[in-house]
Motif scaffolding. Structure first.
Motif, PDB file in Angstrom:
ATOM      1  N   HIS A   1       0.819  -1.232   0.000  1.00 32.14           N
ATOM      2  CA  HIS A   1       0.000   0.000   0.000  1.00 32.14           C
ATOM      3  C   HIS A   1       0.842   1.267   0.000  1.00 32.14           C
ATOM      4  O   HIS A   1       0.307   2.363   0.098  1.00 32.14           O
ATOM      5  CB  HIS A   1      -0.906   0.023   1.239  1.00 32.14           C
ATOM      6  CG  HIS A   1      -1.784  -1.168   1.350  1.00 32.14           C
ATOM      7  ND1 HIS A   1      -2.529  -1.626   0.287  1.00 32.14           N
ATOM      8  CD2 HIS A   1      -2.029  -2.004   2.381  1.00 32.14           C
ATOM      9  CE1 HIS A   1      -3.197  -2.699   0.659  1.00 32.14           C
ATOM     10  NE2 HIS A   1      -2.902  -2.960   1.924  1.00 32.14           N
TER      11      HIS A   1
ATOM     12  N   ARG B   1      -0.048   3.923  -2.608  1.00 28.01           N
ATOM     13  CA  ARG B   1      -1.403   4.490  -2.480  1.00 28.01           C
ATOM     14  C   ARG B   1      -1.471   5.663  -1.527  1.00 28.01           C
ATOM     15  O   ARG B   1      -2.226   6.605  -1.736  1.00 28.01           O
ATOM     16  CB  ARG B   1      -2.353   3.410  -1.954  1.00 28.01           C
ATOM     17  CG  ARG B   1      -3.063   2.677  -3.059  1.00 28.01           C
ATOM     18  CD  ARG B   1      -4.053   1.714  -2.459  1.00 28.01           C
ATOM     19  NE  ARG B   1      -5.062   2.383  -1.674  1.00 28.01           N
ATOM     20  CZ  ARG B   1      -5.775   1.813  -0.705  1.00 28.01           C
ATOM     21  NH1 ARG B   1      -5.535   0.568  -0.394  1.00 28.01           N
ATOM     22  NH2 ARG B   1      -6.701   2.473  -0.067  1.00 28.01           N
ATOM     23  N   ILE B   2      -0.676   5.614  -0.453  1.00 30.24           N
ATOM     24  CA  ILE B   2      -0.853   6.599   0.620  1.00 30.24           C
ATOM     25  C   ILE B   2      -0.574   8.034   0.175  1.00 30.24           C
ATOM     26  O   ILE B   2      -0.973   8.975   0.843  1.00 30.24           O
ATOM     27  CB  ILE B   2       0.020   6.264   1.855  1.00 30.24           C
ATOM     28  CG1 ILE B   2       1.489   6.189   1.458  1.00 30.24           C
ATOM     29  CG2 ILE B   2      -0.436   4.977   2.511  1.00 30.24           C
ATOM     30  CD1 ILE B   2       2.413   6.043   2.659  1.00 30.24           C
TER      31      ILE B   2
ATOM     32  N   GLY C   1      -1.769   9.325  -2.564  1.00 32.36           N
ATOM     33  CA  GLY C   1      -2.891   9.797  -3.388  1.00 32.36           C
ATOM     34  C   GLY C   1      -3.844  10.668  -2.576  1.00 32.36           C
ATOM     35  O   GLY C   1      -3.895  10.573  -1.352  1.00 32.36           O
TER      36      GLY C   1
ATOM     37  N   LYS D   1      -6.515   9.179   0.047  1.00 35.31           N
ATOM     38  CA  LYS D   1      -6.245   7.745   0.202  1.00 35.31           C
ATOM     39  C   LYS D   1      -5.788   7.471   1.635  1.00 35.31           C
ATOM     40  O   LYS D   1      -4.827   8.067   2.114  1.00 35.31           O
ATOM     41  CB  LYS D   1      -5.138   7.287  -0.775  1.00 35.31           C
ATOM     42  CG  LYS D   1      -5.563   7.347  -2.221  1.00 35.31           C
ATOM     43  CD  LYS D   1      -6.527   6.218  -2.544  1.00 35.31           C
ATOM     44  CE  LYS D   1      -6.894   6.149  -4.000  1.00 35.31           C
ATOM     45  NZ  LYS D   1      -7.935   7.046  -4.431  1.00 35.31           N
ATOM     46  N   ARG D   2      -6.494   6.571   2.315  1.00 35.47           N
ATOM     47  CA  ARG D   2      -6.183   6.221   3.698  1.00 35.47           C
ATOM     48  C   ARG D   2      -6.187   4.712   3.848  1.00 35.47           C
ATOM     49  O   ARG D   2      -6.878   4.023   3.099  1.00 35.47           O
ATOM     50  CB  ARG D   2      -7.223   6.797   4.670  1.00 35.47           C
ATOM     51  CG  ARG D   2      -7.629   8.216   4.410  1.00 35.47           C
ATOM     52  CD  ARG D   2      -8.367   8.804   5.593  1.00 35.47           C
ATOM     53  NE  ARG D   2      -7.474   8.965   6.729  1.00 35.47           N
ATOM     54  CZ  ARG D   2      -7.760   8.568   7.957  1.00 35.47           C
ATOM     55  NH1 ARG D   2      -8.900   7.976   8.218  1.00 35.47           N
ATOM     56  NH2 ARG D   2      -6.897   8.750   8.938  1.00 35.47           N
ATOM     57  N   LEU D   3      -5.459   4.218   4.805  1.00 34.34           N
ATOM     58  CA  LEU D   3      -5.425   2.769   5.008  1.00 34.34           C
ATOM     59  C   LEU D   3      -6.242   2.365   6.228  1.00 34.34           C
ATOM     60  O   LEU D   3      -6.309   1.200   6.586  1.00 34.34           O
ATOM     61  CB  LEU D   3      -3.973   2.298   5.182  1.00 34.34           C
ATOM     62  CG  LEU D   3      -3.006   2.669   4.057  1.00 34.34           C
ATOM     63  CD1 LEU D   3      -1.610   2.143   4.359  1.00 34.34           C
ATOM     64  CD2 LEU D   3      -3.492   2.122   2.721  1.00 34.34           C
TER      65      LEU D   3
ATOM     66  N   GLY E   1      -6.913  12.070   4.763  1.00 36.00           N
ATOM     67  CA  GLY E   1      -6.127  11.416   3.711  1.00 36.00           C
ATOM     68  C   GLY E   1      -5.557  12.381   2.687  1.00 36.00           C
ATOM     69  O   GLY E   1      -5.213  11.975   1.574  1.00 36.00           O
TER      70      GLY E   1
ATOM     71  N   ALA F   1      -0.553  13.653   0.313  1.00 36.26           N
ATOM     72  CA  ALA F   1      -0.651  14.155  -1.069  1.00 36.26           C
ATOM     73  C   ALA F   1      -0.077  15.575  -1.125  1.00 36.26           C
ATOM     74  O   ALA F   1       0.673  15.932  -2.049  1.00 36.26           O
ATOM     75  CB  ALA F   1      -2.100  14.134  -1.540  1.00 36.26           C
TER      76      ALA F   1
END
Ligand code: ADP
Length: 373
Positions: A312, A315-316, A318, A321-323, A333, A337
């Motif tokens: 992941h 992704r973080i 973006g 975008k959160r996990l 999120g 970015a």
């Protein structure tokens, strides 16, 4: 038998990839090379003994004609380069292009001949492709400016026109609670509570999106920034949450770099806050360190937190975008970015090294400030 230097000069003159002509003190052509003959369609035998104006009548009264005369009379040198959007210089010279002959854009340089300053050497360069490229760049810059302006306008619309109705809904939800005091069921009150919570969240998302869109538009002045002072201010401002988490932030001696102080504050603040936030039960320890790499510094913000699964890690960065669910760790999120944009504005990406359960290290580089002498 090897060629004499005279022959070598003639061959070089003839085969040069630029137009070369020599004019005598009366401005008559005494040499006219192959490039000029081919591009103008005027063979040397027709050019020799003529003045440039005889071959190219448009030259009469032109700047180029004045330049030639000034070189012959006063030994001056000159360069003439076509201005943007102007028609080609009055030397009619063409080249074979995909759609037949096209008139080329030329740059002309003129100077007294070294071996005999009463004569002058005229050099003609084909700068058509360069002019096309410059024109393309100008068009692109114009398009970029237009789209930047549209984005700014969009950001304004988002901040004013989208947030206003949200505030109204929020207000009416409040009125409803007040007006129906005691008359609403537990369930209805809980629904209303969820409505106001979601509205606040949406408002925060809009504010964050706006902030993200603004990075790179405003100010952005780069200046020497003392990172030791900047990071210690941030740590001071986070003192309450550091104490609450029983954590500590260890900061190496940091250098003076070149950057935008407002954006760098945002970058360090986001990374240190995340390092304090994404923790299991352990007391957070955050380390800010730096190593010199030629004319840049590599900065590392490391923590002993929950870590990030390698799958992941892209992704973080973006937008939104959160996990994790908001109930686990709060946030929208947008932070990383924004951080990525800021790092890129300062000359390199933001990267992460991490393993689940073993903490995370965020890495970026900044340009060293020139040493004061
Ligand atoms: P937010 O903090 O609002 O969730 P960010 O953009 O700052 O948004 O971070 C995106 C996601 O990256 C986080 O939701 C989290 O899953 C992960 N993350 C960021 N920083 C860390 C960190 N120091 N340790 C572990 N995970 C992190």
């Amino acid at each position: 038998m090897s060629a004499s230097s005279q022959e070598l000069c003639t061959i070089t003159f003839e085969s040069a990839e630029v137009g070369l002509a020599i004019l005598d003190p009366d401005a008559c052509i005494v040499m006219w090379n192959g490039w000029l003959a081919k591009r103008s369609g005027i063979p040397a035998e027709d050019a020799l003994g003529k003045r440039l104006e005889d071959l190219f009548p448009d030259l009469e009264g032109s700047r180029l004609q004045r330049m030639v005369l000034s070189t012959l009379r006063h030994g001056t040198t000159g360069v003439l380069r076509p201005a943007f959007g102007s028609s080609p210089l009055p030397l009619t010279v063409s080249r074979m292009a995909a759609r037949g002959f096209e008139r080329i854009q030329q740059s002309v340089a003129i100077k007294p001949l070294d071996v005999d300053p009463r004569h002058c050497l005229l050099q003609v360069f084909d700068v058509t492709s360069m002019i096309h490229r410059e024109q393309l760049l100008r068009d692109q810059a114009k398009r970029l400016q237009r789209s930047n302006e549209e984005l700014k306008e969009l950001a304004y619309v988002v901040s004013h026109d989208l947030r206003a109705p949200l505030r109204t809904v929020q207000q009416f939800a409040g009125f409803l609670v007040e007006d129906c005091d005691g008359r609403l069921s537990e369930e209805s009150l809980s629904h209303l509570d969820r409505i106001t919570h979601r509205i606040r969240r949406m408002d925060q998302l809009i504010v964050d999106l706006l902030e993200y869109s603004k990075v790179g538009f405003d100010g952005g002045e780069q200046e020497p920034v003392d990172l030791t002072a900047l990071v210690s201010d941030i740590v001071e401002s986070l003192a309450a949450s550091i104490d609450e988490a029983q954590g500590r932030v260890e900061v190496d001696e940091l250098p003076v770099v070149i950057g935008d102080p407002v954006r760098l504050t945002q970058l360090f603040q986001n990374l240190i806050s995340n390092a304090l936030k994404f923790q299991a039960d352990d007391s957070p320890v955050v380390q800010v360190s730096c190593t010199k790499q030629e004319d840049r510094y590599e900065i590392r913000v490391a923590d002993n937190g929950i870590g990030i699964n390698p799958a992941h890690q892209d992704r973080i960065f973006g937008v939104f975008k959160r996990l994790h669910a908001e109930s686990e760790y709060e946030g929208t999120g947008i932070g990383l970015a924004v951080c990525m944009k800021i790092a890129l504005l300062h000359g390199g990406p933001l990267e992460v090294e991490s393993e689940p359960g073993k903490g995370s290290t965020f890495i970026f580089t900044l340009a060293a400030a020139p040493q004061a002498t």
